[in-house]
Enzyme design. Structure first.
Site, short mmCIF file in Angstrom:
data_model
loop_
_atom_site.label_atom_id
_atom_site.label_comp_id
_atom_site.label_asym_id
_atom_site.label_seq_id
_atom_site.Cartn_x
_atom_site.Cartn_y
_atom_site.Cartn_z
N ASP A 154 0.83 -1.20 0.00
CA ASP A 154 0.00 0.00 0.00
C ASP A 154 0.86 1.26 0.00
O ASP A 154 1.52 1.56 1.00
CB ASP A 154 -0.89 -0.04 1.26
CG ASP A 154 -1.89 1.10 1.29
OD1 ASP A 154 -2.03 1.81 0.27
OD2 ASP A 154 -2.53 1.28 2.34
N ASP A 357 -1.92 6.11 -6.18
CA ASP A 357 -2.20 5.21 -5.06
C ASP A 357 -2.26 3.77 -5.57
O ASP A 357 -2.95 3.48 -6.54
CB ASP A 357 -3.53 5.62 -4.42
CG ASP A 357 -3.86 4.77 -3.20
OD1 ASP A 357 -2.94 4.27 -2.55
OD2 ASP A 357 -5.06 4.62 -2.89
#
Ligand code: NAG
Length: 479
Positions: A154, A357
């Site tokens: 992440d 992201d």
């Protein structure tokens, strides 16, 4: 005008227009040969899931390189009972949760600049990020002897954590056996007085706690509505590959864990904050990492650390500033569809801002930009049958009556005049052949931050060079 001159004029006109059309045809042909990439041709069978895992042949298997697999694909070792593949609608609705929690972390401060979390007094109720469901995992080794753990990777968060025995409060079901600190000879708790303990405030958005009995530092991180991890802040040896070991790696040893992590043992935080793995391995890799997300769940990609592993054909765009302490901001300047630049005022992009992201699935654009994009895309797709929307995706086609499709290439023009083509598999999101959608969505408002999501990053080698303040994109990073 005499008959003869009239005739010769006519001849001239005829021949010149004939000649002209010949030239146009030849130029058109030359143009298509020189720039063959304004359209993608693909087989509709490529939208069907595959049950066979194909390992990536690209990407460097050497120092610091991990294999990236999609949690729900055939390359994942997770059992199907453990990780029930989610319905596409559920994936997209979790994706929206993540986008909303990213937005809530980027609170607008009084000076009008976006900043993460604001002051402690104004912590948003929903801090942290929802993990979402379109995630990719990597397997790392923790402790001595090392224990293999599959973690969600992440770039939108910082703290790395894993569920830990004895799971004092609660652990969700995970594929691998839960990490047991008592079985690792190199494990130790971090004390409340350590500077790393206070570093948790910026890494997690929450002030650390302190165990009264042992003065062990306690972290807590929440990701949207139901997902969280709370436990002891600890350090241990982290093994990426046999040659890549980070001693004294700081991580969360979760005693109370809940949420949408679907069988993964925890999370690998690749954000910009000082507790992320990127910052903690500065000595080893100099804050440079790169990854490639595969085009299909049945292929593997890679995550690799260090400048010497970065794709050599990457084109770089500078980070934009003030996107919080975790996120990587980028500056989008324009979008092209089938080679034509969309008429969108650059201020539309500059006023929303954008981040890249790894955990957001679908790219989010200011609504003004999205409507121009979907309009241009539709106008080049008129020979296909439009069908009903799929959750947040409103431009969907039924390809069940065709074996091949031709779609316009979508390109993003980033700051520094870097034009990056989106792969065919990064352009469309399929819910079966009869519902294949343009994989972009509009935000609710033009002031909401844009997000360059993981579908659009597929097959690109993405290089994060923090010291140089730039992100690079390399075409053909993985299959
Ligand atoms: C870490 O702290 C917890 C809570 O006090 C304790 O139960 C555990 O034994 C400690 N572990 C080590 C290795 O010190």
């Amino acid at each position: 005008m005499g008959g003869a001159s009239m005739k010769s004029l006519l001849m001239l006109l005829l021949s010149s227009s004939f000649f002209f059309s010949l030239v146009v045809a030849r130029n058109q042909h030359a143009l298509e040969e020189a720039i063959p990439n304004h359209y993608h041709n693909l087989q509709t069978t490529s939208f069907l899931p595959s049950s066979i895992c194909t390992l990536s042949t690209k990407g460097d298997r050497k120092r610091g390189t991990l294999e990236v697999v999609h949690k729900h694909g055939p390359c994942s070792t997770f059992s199907k009972d453990m990780v029930k593949p989610l319905a596409v609608e559920d994936i997209l609705s979790h994706d929206q949760d993540r986008v909303e929690s990213i937005r809530s972390r980027l609170t607008i401060t009084t000076d009008g600049k976006r900043d993460i979390r604001g002051s402690k007094a104004t912590l948003p109720a929903k801090s942290g990020s929802t993990i979402g469901s379109g995630n990719y995992i990597v397997t790392v080794g923790l402790g001595t002897p090392k224990k293999d753990l599959s973690l969600i990777f992440d770039t939108g968060s910082d703290l790395t954590w894993t569920q830990c025995q004895p799971c004092a409060r609660s652990c969700y079901a995970q594929q691998e056996t839960i990490f047991a600190p008592s079985s690792s000879t190199t494990y130790s708790n971090i004390s409340c007085s350590a500077s790393e303990c206070s570093g948790l405030t910026s890494a997690t958005g929450n002030k650390p706690g302190c165990s009264a009995s042992s003065s062990a530092c306690i972290y807590g991180i929440q990701y949207g509505d139901q997902s969280f991890s709370v436990g002891f802040f600890a350090k241990d040896k982290l093994t990426l590959t046999s040659k890549d070991v980070i001693n004294d790696f700081y991580f969360g040893c979760g005693q109370n864990n809940q949420g949408l992590f679907g069988g993964a043992a925890g999370l690998l935080g690749l954000g910009r904050d000082k507790l992320s793995i990127v910052s903690q391995s500065t000595r080893e890799y100099g804050k440079v990492f790169s990854y490639c997300l595969p085009s299909r769940a049945s292929y593997t990609g890679y995550l690799t650390f260090g400048k010497d592993r970065a794709a050599s054909n990457a084109k770089y765009t500078p980070f934009s500033s003030s996107k919080g302490s975790s996120f990587y901001g980028l500056e989008l300047q324009a979008i092209f569809v089938g080679g034509s630049k969309l008429a969108i005022s650059p201020t539309v992009f500059s006023s929303s801002g954008m981040i890249i992201d790894s955990g957001t699935v679908i790219t989010r654009l200011p609504p003004t930009a999205y409507s121009a994009l979907s309009k241009a895309f539709r106008s080049q797709m008129t020979k296909y049958t439009l069908t009903k929307p799929l959750s947040i995706l409103d431009t969907c086609y039924d390809f069940s009556k065709t074996t091949t499709v031709t779609i316009p290439v979508i390109s993003m023009l980033w700051g520094g005049n870097i034009k990056v083509d989106i792969a065919a598999q990064g352009t469309l999101y399929a819910n079966g052949i009869d519902q294949v959608c343009l994989a972009f969505a509009g935000n609710g408002d033009d002031s909401d931050i844009g997000i360059f999501g993981n579908v659009q990053q597929k097959t690109l080698g993405v290089v994060y060079d923090l010291p140089a303040g730039k992100v690079g994109f390399a075409p053909g990073g993985c299959a």
